[in-house]
Design an enzyme around this catalytic site. Structure first.
Site, PDB file in Angstrom:
ATOM      1  N   ASP A  21       0.934  -1.271  -0.071  1.00  0.00           N
ATOM      2  CA  ASP A  21      -0.027   0.063   0.112  1.00  0.00           C
ATOM      3  C   ASP A  21       0.877   1.242  -0.034  1.00  0.00           C
ATOM      4  O   ASP A  21       2.209   1.463   0.480  1.00  0.00           O
ATOM      5  CB  ASP A  21      -0.949  -0.056   1.221  1.00  0.00           C
ATOM      6  CG  ASP A  21      -2.071   0.991   1.163  1.00  0.00           C
ATOM      7  OD1 ASP A  21      -2.397   1.443   0.001  1.00  0.00           O
ATOM      8  OD2 ASP A  21      -2.870   1.326   2.234  1.00  0.00           O
ATOM      9  N   HIS A  38       2.617   3.565  -9.086  1.00  0.00           N
ATOM     10  CA  HIS A  38       2.229   2.141  -9.173  1.00  0.00           C
ATOM     11  C   HIS A  38       3.634   1.601 -10.087  1.00  0.00           C
ATOM     12  O   HIS A  38       4.137   0.529  -9.911  1.00  0.00           O
ATOM     13  CB  HIS A  38       1.146   1.767 -10.040  1.00  0.00           C
ATOM     14  CG  HIS A  38      -0.219   2.367  -9.463  1.00  0.00           C
ATOM     15  ND1 HIS A  38      -0.475   1.958  -7.961  1.00  0.00           N
ATOM     16  CD2 HIS A  38      -1.309   3.096  -9.938  1.00  0.00           C
ATOM     17  CE1 HIS A  38      -1.510   2.437  -7.692  1.00  0.00           C
ATOM     18  NE2 HIS A  38      -1.922   2.939  -8.767  1.00  0.00           N
ATOM     19  N   LEU A 132      10.935 -20.149  -4.894  1.00  0.00           N
ATOM     20  CA  LEU A 132       9.811 -19.622  -4.443  1.00  0.00           C
ATOM     21  C   LEU A 132       8.368 -19.677  -5.261  1.00  0.00           C
ATOM     22  O   LEU A 132       8.440 -19.777  -6.519  1.00  0.00           O
ATOM     23  CB  LEU A 132      10.251 -18.017  -4.447  1.00  0.00           C
ATOM     24  CG  LEU A 132       8.994 -16.918  -4.042  1.00  0.00           C
ATOM     25  CD1 LEU A 132       8.907 -17.226  -2.384  1.00  0.00           C
ATOM     26  CD2 LEU A 132       9.543 -15.598  -4.440  1.00  0.00           C
TER      27      LEU A 132
HETATM   28  C1  IPE Z   1      -5.563  -2.865  -0.315  1.00  0.00           C
HETATM   29  O1  IPE Z   1      -5.011  -1.405  -0.697  1.00  0.00           O
HETATM   30  C2  IPE Z   1      -5.442  -3.347  -1.591  1.00  0.00           C
HETATM   31  C3  IPE Z   1      -4.213  -3.455  -2.233  1.00  0.00           C
HETATM   32  C4  IPE Z   1      -2.971  -3.348  -1.701  1.00  0.00           C
HETATM   33  C5  IPE Z   1      -4.092  -4.239  -3.776  1.00  0.00           C
HETATM   34  P1  IPE Z   1      -6.110  -0.268  -0.731  1.00  0.00           P
HETATM   35  O2  IPE Z   1      -5.544   1.066  -0.890  1.00  0.00           O
HETATM   36  O3  IPE Z   1      -7.197  -0.480  -1.776  1.00  0.00           O
HETATM   37  O4  IPE Z   1      -6.784  -0.303   0.736  1.00  0.00           O
HETATM   38  P2  IPE Z   1      -7.789   0.715   1.686  1.00  0.00           P
HETATM   39  O5  IPE Z   1      -8.833   0.948   0.677  1.00  0.00           O
HETATM   40  O6  IPE Z   1      -7.137   1.988   1.642  1.00  0.00           O
HETATM   41  O7  IPE Z   1      -8.171  -0.016   2.790  1.00  0.00           O
HETATM   42  C1  IPE Z   2      -1.526   0.302  -3.437  1.00  0.00           C
HETATM   43  O1  IPE Z   2      -1.316   1.627  -3.557  1.00  0.00           O
HETATM   44  C2  IPE Z   2      -1.824  -0.232  -4.716  1.00  0.00           C
HETATM   45  C3  IPE Z   2      -2.816  -0.666  -5.190  1.00  0.00           C
HETATM   46  C4  IPE Z   2      -4.054  -0.681  -4.148  1.00  0.00           C
HETATM   47  C5  IPE Z   2      -3.283  -1.120  -6.510  1.00  0.00           C
HETATM   48  P1  IPE Z   2      -2.339   2.670  -3.521  1.00  0.00           P
HETATM   49  O2  IPE Z   2      -2.939   2.897  -4.799  1.00  0.00           O
HETATM   50  O3  IPE Z   2      -3.528   2.328  -2.584  1.00  0.00           O
HETATM   51  O4  IPE Z   2      -1.809   3.992  -2.923  1.00  0.00           O
HETATM   52  P2  IPE Z   2      -2.436   4.816  -1.845  1.00  0.00           P
HETATM   53  O5  IPE Z   2      -3.078   4.028  -0.578  1.00  0.00           O
HETATM   54  O6  IPE Z   2      -3.622   5.720  -2.543  1.00  0.00           O
HETATM   55  O7  IPE Z   2      -1.294   5.950  -1.589  1.00  0.00           O
HETATM   56 MG    MG Z   3      -4.165   2.442  -0.484  1.00  0.00          MG
END
Ligand code: IPE
Ligand code: IPE
Ligand code: MG
Length: 247
Positions: A21, A38, A132
């Protein structure tokens, strides 16, 4: 500190799961569009997969796209899917070189056709690798996985393939997407959020949880080793007393 040299190699978790995240916030902090985060996140994936292999982790599950993530702006979803296809097709040869087997959990059929096809191809091409196992959670949410499992179990009961009395923990495991994957000993979440976001709820019943403030694009294999070091300094009691564990 060099955490890798301090690890007890015999006590490395068999399975580590990661909620990757913070890509969007990382990008924002660098005045870049979210997609830039990303893309940078993919480099962390490469580095962490390498690190997991180095210390002998057998399964690494990465939460890459949740069921709920479909509700993000269309352009972001499209960019993520494109990045997924590009990454999978370009990484297959290095997965093979590093003896990594690719697996997936989640509802692959809901992905765009080209994504699903690339993933199936990559899984087929890496299926004999014995190092792995890299498990990508894609279009995954734990509750939808459980709902799918319950439907399959109900169907098996209706068709008299199983008896109601045979339903137990092991049977439920066998109906989940993770049927052939052991439960993670360690779950890591980056970006300073303290929640599970619908990830592996059944499977992490007794996992150790590790949270770090680092955004995913800043997370490296050194951070992975630090998390494993932290894990190795915990006592897993599974309901027993500390004295029982020590004796
Ligand atoms: C969780 O991250 C999903 C992934 C890492 C793919 P999100 O960014 O979507 O989670 P929330 O919505 O903040 O809980
Ligand atoms: C995690 O990073 C990747 C996915 C959920 C695809 P985020 O895109 O959720 O990044 P934040 O949480 O908005 O910073
Ligand atoms: Mg996120």
């Amino acid at each position: 500190m060099d955490f890798k040299s301090q690890l007890n190699i015999k006590e490395v978790p068999n399975h580590i799961a990661i909620i990757m995240d913070g890509n969007g916030r990382w990008a924002k902090s660098h005045n870049k569009p979210r997609v830039f985060g990303h893309k940078k996140g993919v480099l962390s994936v490469r580095n962490v997969v390498e690190g997991a292999g180095e210390i002998g982790v057998k399964f690494l599950t990465l939460y890459a796209f949740s069921t709920e993530n479909w509700n993000r702006p269309k352009v972001e979803v499209a960019a993520l899917m494109q990045l997924l296809v590009a990454t999978i097709s370009s990484e297959v040869s290095s997965l093979n070189k590093n003896n990594v087997r690719l697996l997936t959990i989640g509802d692959l059929k809901s992905l765009p056709g080209n994504c699903e096809r690339e993933l199936e191809k990559a899984k087929e091409k890496t299926k004999n690798n014995t190092g792995l196992s890299l498990v990508l959670a894609l279009s995954y949410s734990s509750k939808s996985e459980i709902v799918r499992a319950v439907k399959k179990i109900a169907t098996s009961v209706r068709d008299k393939q199983i008896e109601i009395d045979s339903i137990d923990n092991d049977l439920i495991n066998d109906y989940l997407d993770t049927a052939d994957i052991p439960s993670p000993e360690l779950l890591i979440r980056t970006s300073g959020e303290y929640r599970l976001s619908n990830f592996l709820l059944w499977q992490i019943a007794y996992s150790e949880l590790y949270f770090t403030n680092k955004y995913w694009p800043d997370f490296t294999k050194e951070d992975l080793f630090e998390a494993v070091f932290d894990y190795q300094n915990r006592e897993r009691r599974f309901g027993l007393t500390s004295e029982q564990i020590k004796n």
